[in-house]
Design an enzyme around this catalytic site. Structure first.
Site, PDB file in Angstrom:
ATOM      1  N   CYS A   1      10.989  33.543  -3.870  1.00  0.00           N
ATOM      2  CA  CYS A   1       9.987  34.533  -4.264  1.00  0.00           C
ATOM      3  C   CYS A   1       9.605  34.382  -5.724  1.00  0.00           C
ATOM      4  CB  CYS A   1      10.447  35.964  -4.001  1.00  0.00           C
ATOM      5  SG  CYS A   1      10.778  36.337  -2.265  1.00  0.00           S
TER       6      CYS A   1
ATOM      7  N   ARG B   1       7.764  28.904  -5.128  1.00  0.00           N
ATOM      8  CA  ARG B   1       8.931  29.734  -4.863  1.00  0.00           C
ATOM      9  C   ARG B   1       8.816  30.491  -3.547  1.00  0.00           C
ATOM     10  NH1 ARG B   1      12.063  30.439  -9.522  1.00  0.00           N
ATOM     11  NH2 ARG B   1      13.073  32.218  -8.552  1.00  0.00           N
TER      12      ARG B   1
ATOM     13  N   TRP C   1       8.841  34.525  -0.198  1.00  0.00           N
ATOM     14  CA  TRP C   1       9.576  33.708   0.768  1.00  0.00           C
ATOM     15  C   TRP C   1      10.375  34.687   1.609  1.00  0.00           C
ATOM     16  CZ3 TRP C   1      14.643  32.681   2.251  1.00  0.00           C
ATOM     17  CH2 TRP C   1      14.829  31.536   3.021  1.00  0.00           C
TER      18      TRP C   1
ATOM     19  N   ASN D   1      12.625  39.851  -6.270  1.00  0.00           N
ATOM     20  CA  ASN D   1      13.148  38.552  -5.836  1.00  0.00           C
ATOM     21  C   ASN D   1      14.642  38.744  -5.632  1.00  0.00           C
ATOM     22  OD1 ASN D   1      13.856  35.844  -5.449  1.00  0.00           O
ATOM     23  ND2 ASN D   1      14.012  35.463  -7.642  1.00  0.00           N
ATOM     24  N   GLY D   2      15.124  38.481  -4.419  1.00  0.00           N
ATOM     25  CA  GLY D   2      16.545  38.644  -4.147  1.00  0.00           C
ATOM     26  C   GLY D   2      16.784  39.277  -2.794  1.00  0.00           C
TER      27      GLY D   2
ATOM     28  N   GLU E   1      19.571  11.440   1.895  1.00  0.00           N
ATOM     29  CA  GLU E   1      18.418  11.932   1.156  1.00  0.00           C
ATOM     30  C   GLU E   1      17.113  11.525   1.842  1.00  0.00           C
ATOM     31  OE1 GLU E   1      16.049  13.698  -1.852  1.00  0.00           O
ATOM     32  OE2 GLU E   1      18.032  14.062  -0.991  1.00  0.00           O
TER      33      GLU E   1
ATOM     34  N   LYS F   1      14.356  14.247   3.170  1.00  0.00           N
ATOM     35  CA  LYS F   1      12.950  14.244   2.760  1.00  0.00           C
ATOM     36  C   LYS F   1      12.030  14.252   3.979  1.00  0.00           C
ATOM     37  CE  LYS F   1      13.234  14.727  -1.438  1.00  0.00           C
ATOM     38  NZ  LYS F   1      14.292  15.641  -1.012  1.00  0.00           N
TER      39      LYS F   1
ATOM     40  N   GLU G   1      12.130  17.714   5.550  1.00  0.00           N
ATOM     41  CA  GLU G   1      11.544  18.768   4.723  1.00  0.00           C
ATOM     42  C   GLU G   1      10.026  18.831   4.809  1.00  0.00           C
ATOM     43  OE1 GLU G   1      14.246  19.583   0.813  1.00  0.00           O
ATOM     44  OE2 GLU G   1      13.289  17.629   0.916  1.00  0.00           O
TER      45      GLU G   1
ATOM     46  N   HIS H   1      30.306   5.349  16.740  1.00  0.00           N
ATOM     47  CA  HIS H   1      31.263   6.398  17.079  1.00  0.00           C
ATOM     48  C   HIS H   1      30.561   7.652  17.597  1.00  0.00           C
ATOM     49  CE1 HIS H   1      34.661   4.161  15.479  1.00  0.00           C
ATOM     50  NE2 HIS H   1      33.900   3.860  14.436  1.00  0.00           N
TER      51      HIS H   1
ATOM     52  N   LYS I   1      11.264  26.330  -3.625  1.00  0.00           N
ATOM     53  CA  LYS I   1      11.789  25.374  -4.603  1.00  0.00           C
ATOM     54  C   LYS I   1      13.150  25.781  -5.124  1.00  0.00           C
ATOM     55  CE  LYS I   1      11.405  21.763  -7.263  1.00  0.00           C
ATOM     56  NZ  LYS I   1      11.505  20.428  -6.648  1.00  0.00           N
TER      57      LYS I   1
END
Length: 624
Positions: free
Chosen positions: A2, A27, A74, A100-101, A497, A501, A504, A520, A619
């Protein structure tokens, strides 16, 4: 998560608020809203979805209110609908709050407030705050500051809030607890925001709030207090970075721009942390980390805590530290560490990696480690190091020392250049440790330093020669639903990574595995519809990695290879090759990650997706 922005001054607030929210949309972008005070009344406008939907609803010319608050969301509690968008108001719509929180005890508060006659219109945890402040007035609070102060004492969780009231049209009240909030100081005008990009175009003078602090902003100045009501005196500081850095500068997306900024990030780190004139014959250290000696003394163990992409950088760091400095190193998800930390061992350095310096789980893990080592035998005392891109952030006020990744402001939600900065931090830290401990020869150290110096130009070679090819290659992923990334040794974290990506920003399910683990179990997933991207760079695991890749090809998977440019056999093994310049295996992650980033970017762009603001992500993860 947020984004909060607030303003009080002489200019029309709405345009400043919306402009600030545009800089904070990374955000959160599920919904947005602004509230202002117009002729003694509260005017609140909200919209579902991206910020342009809110902008379309605002008639800027008709609202000249000089005070207001804004929010980009968010979603945590409640669906991303307009009725759940911030700002939230009290029943009489005289008071507005953005947050925010997460308010952890909102259910209990909500039920108590309902019994007292308060009417709720949303599913959010935030809505309890304006009703709670309103109730504090009913219970005897005689100013907005006092009412907010009484309210925050009843809140549990992590939060940053901004409050305005039509009954107090000349003040803006803020409160912070475990969520970032910074005040901007202008001439006769004052700002607040979750992050500095929202206000840097208006002022470079800032005052970050600390945990457990409140502030009252008027046109005459700023007053800061603790939640207990004690006045706080603190000197503001000046932001030095350029706001132009947060513009796209001709690129289609921020992510593309930030991928191309990586050579500059590496060069900046080299200049900051390496004596470029050093030779093996020199008696002085080649490194300029400027860490306190207490970090190094009798060091026996290292533990790394991080989340997401930062965790992958830490995994590379673990490999480097153990390989070069011969120090046992453990890495843990910060979210797990905070609830099940390992047994205390002596002479241990704890490294927290966080791009923003505000990542809730990483910050909590570092704070827990600091707390549980207090009042112990000196050899158990905490040694805390942060690797971060924001030297003004919360984590830097908890740790003993910081390594700045020098990546500059990163707007794209999917981390690229900040990951590169984190990798460089670990190269310098591990080499510095190895040099001090005598676990590396001068000749080998010189060899690696020489390799580090040419990395920027090698990254530029990949960008110049591979991007168009990878862009064309991305079309073969049009109907892909699943993908596998393989790597061994120091390149296993790069496989993770690469998979992250792709997940995401393209929404393709992807998994990264150590190459040797395929047989395996995961090999059962492979068929002609599941492409495999394998990293096979020359070094001690090269032959094994090639063998594992061939096992995948035998199961009909389309095989892509990230290989050294000199590998003449690669075209016979792989269906498509993504060559990178020849490099020491130890340095190869810096290069092998670039094709992964480009591939993910172009696949997402080819699919017409929002590359910079992928769904459900933000972010900075400042809530648990």
């Amino acid at each position: 998560m947020c984004g909060i922005v607030g303003y009080i001054g002489t200019q029309p607030a709405q345009s400043i608020l919306v402009s600030g929210l545009e800089k904070l949309e990374y955000r959160g972008y599920d919904s947005a809203g602004v509230a202002t005070i117009v002729e003694g009344n509260l005017d609140c406008i909200r919209a579902k979805g991206k910020l342009h939907n809110l902008r379309d609803k605002i008639e800027f010319a008709t609202n000249r209110a000089p005070i207001g608050i804004g929010h980009t969301r968010w979603a945590t509690h409640g669906k991303p609908e307009e009725y759940n968008a911030h700002p939230h108001t009290d029943t009489q719509r005289r008071l507005a709050v953005v947050q925010n929180g997460i308010i952890e005890n909102y259910r209990e508060l909500r039920e108590e407030l309902k019994k007292q006659g308060h009417e709720f219109r949303s599913e959010t945890d935030t809505e309890v705050i304006p009703h709670l402040i309103c109730q504090c007035f009913a219970d005897g609070a005689d100013t907005l500051m006092v009412a907010v102060q009484q309210a925050v004492h009843k809140l549990s969780g992590a939060f940053a809030i901004a409050v305005i009231s039509a009954d107090y049209p000349d003040e803006l009240v803020l409160a912070r607890q475990q969520a970032p909030l910074v005040i901007g100081i202008g001439e006769g005008e004052y700002f607040c925001a979750s992050d500095t990009p929202a206000i840097v175009q208006y002022t470079r003078t800032i005052l970050p709030l600390e945990n457990g602090e409140m502030a009252r902003l008027t046109r005459d100045g700023v007053e800061v207090y603790t939640f207990a009501g004690e006045k706080v005196n603190r000197t503001p500081r000046t932001i030095t970075w350029n706001p132009i850095a947060v513009e796209k500068q001709g690129f289609r997306h921020f992510m593309a721009k930030e991928i191309y900024e990586q050579p500059a990030v590496v060069r900046t780190c080299l200049e900051a942390y390496l004596d470029l004139d050093w030779t093996p014959a020199s008696s002085k250290s080649p490194f300029k980390l400027d860490l306190p000696e207490s970090i190094y003394k009798d060091l026996e163990n290292i533990q790394i805590v991080a989340c997401g992409t930062s965790l992958h950088a830490g995994m590379v760091g673990k490999y480097l530290i153990e390989e070069l400095a011969q120090i046992p190193t453990a890495i843990q998800y910060a979210s797990e560490f905070r609830y099940s930390p390992p047994p205390l061992v002596p002479n241990t350095l704890t490294i927290g990696i966080t791009q923003s310096g505000e990542t809730a789980d990483t910050l909590a893990a570092v704070e827990i480690e600091k707390s549980r080592r207090q009042n112990k035998d000196p050899k158990y005392h905490s040694r805390l190091l942060a690797v971060t891109n924001r030297t003004d952030s919360a984590i830097t006020r908890v740790v003993d020392c910081v390594i700045d990744t020098h990546a500059g402001m990163e707007i794209g939600v999917a981390a690229t250049k900040t990951f590169m900065g984190q990798l460089m931090a670990f190269y310098f830290l591990s080499l510095d440790l190895a040099h001090r401990r005598g676990t590396i020869t001068p000749a080998r150290l010189s060899e690696i330093i020489t390799g580090l110096k040419v990395l920027p130009s090698q990254i530029e070679v990949i960008l110049e020669t591979q991007e168009k090819y990878i862009e064309e290659l991305s079309h073969s992923f049009l109907d892909t639903h699943d993908a596998i990334f393989l790597g061994r040794g120091i390149n296993f974290p790069i496989a993770l990574e690469g998979a992250l990506k792709l997940k995401e920003i393209s929404y393709i399910h992807a998994e990264g595995y150590p190459s040797g683990e395929m047989k395996h179990g995961p090999i059962a997933l492979l068929d002609a519809k599941v492409p495999v991207i394998a990293i096979t760079m020359p070094g001690k695991v090269y032959e094994k990695a090639i063998s594992n890749a061939q096992e995948a090809k035998a199961r009909d998977s389309h095989l892509y290879g990230v290989v050294a440019a000199s590998d003449k056999d690669a075209t016979e093994i792989f269906d498509k090759v993504l060559p990178v310049p020849d490099v020491d295996e130890l340095l190869s992650p810096v290069l092998t990650v670039i094709p992964m980033q480009l591939m993910s970017y172009h696949i997402a762009a080819m699919r017409g997706l929002d590359v910079d603001q992928p769904r459900n992500l933000a972010k900075s993860v400042t809530v648990e």
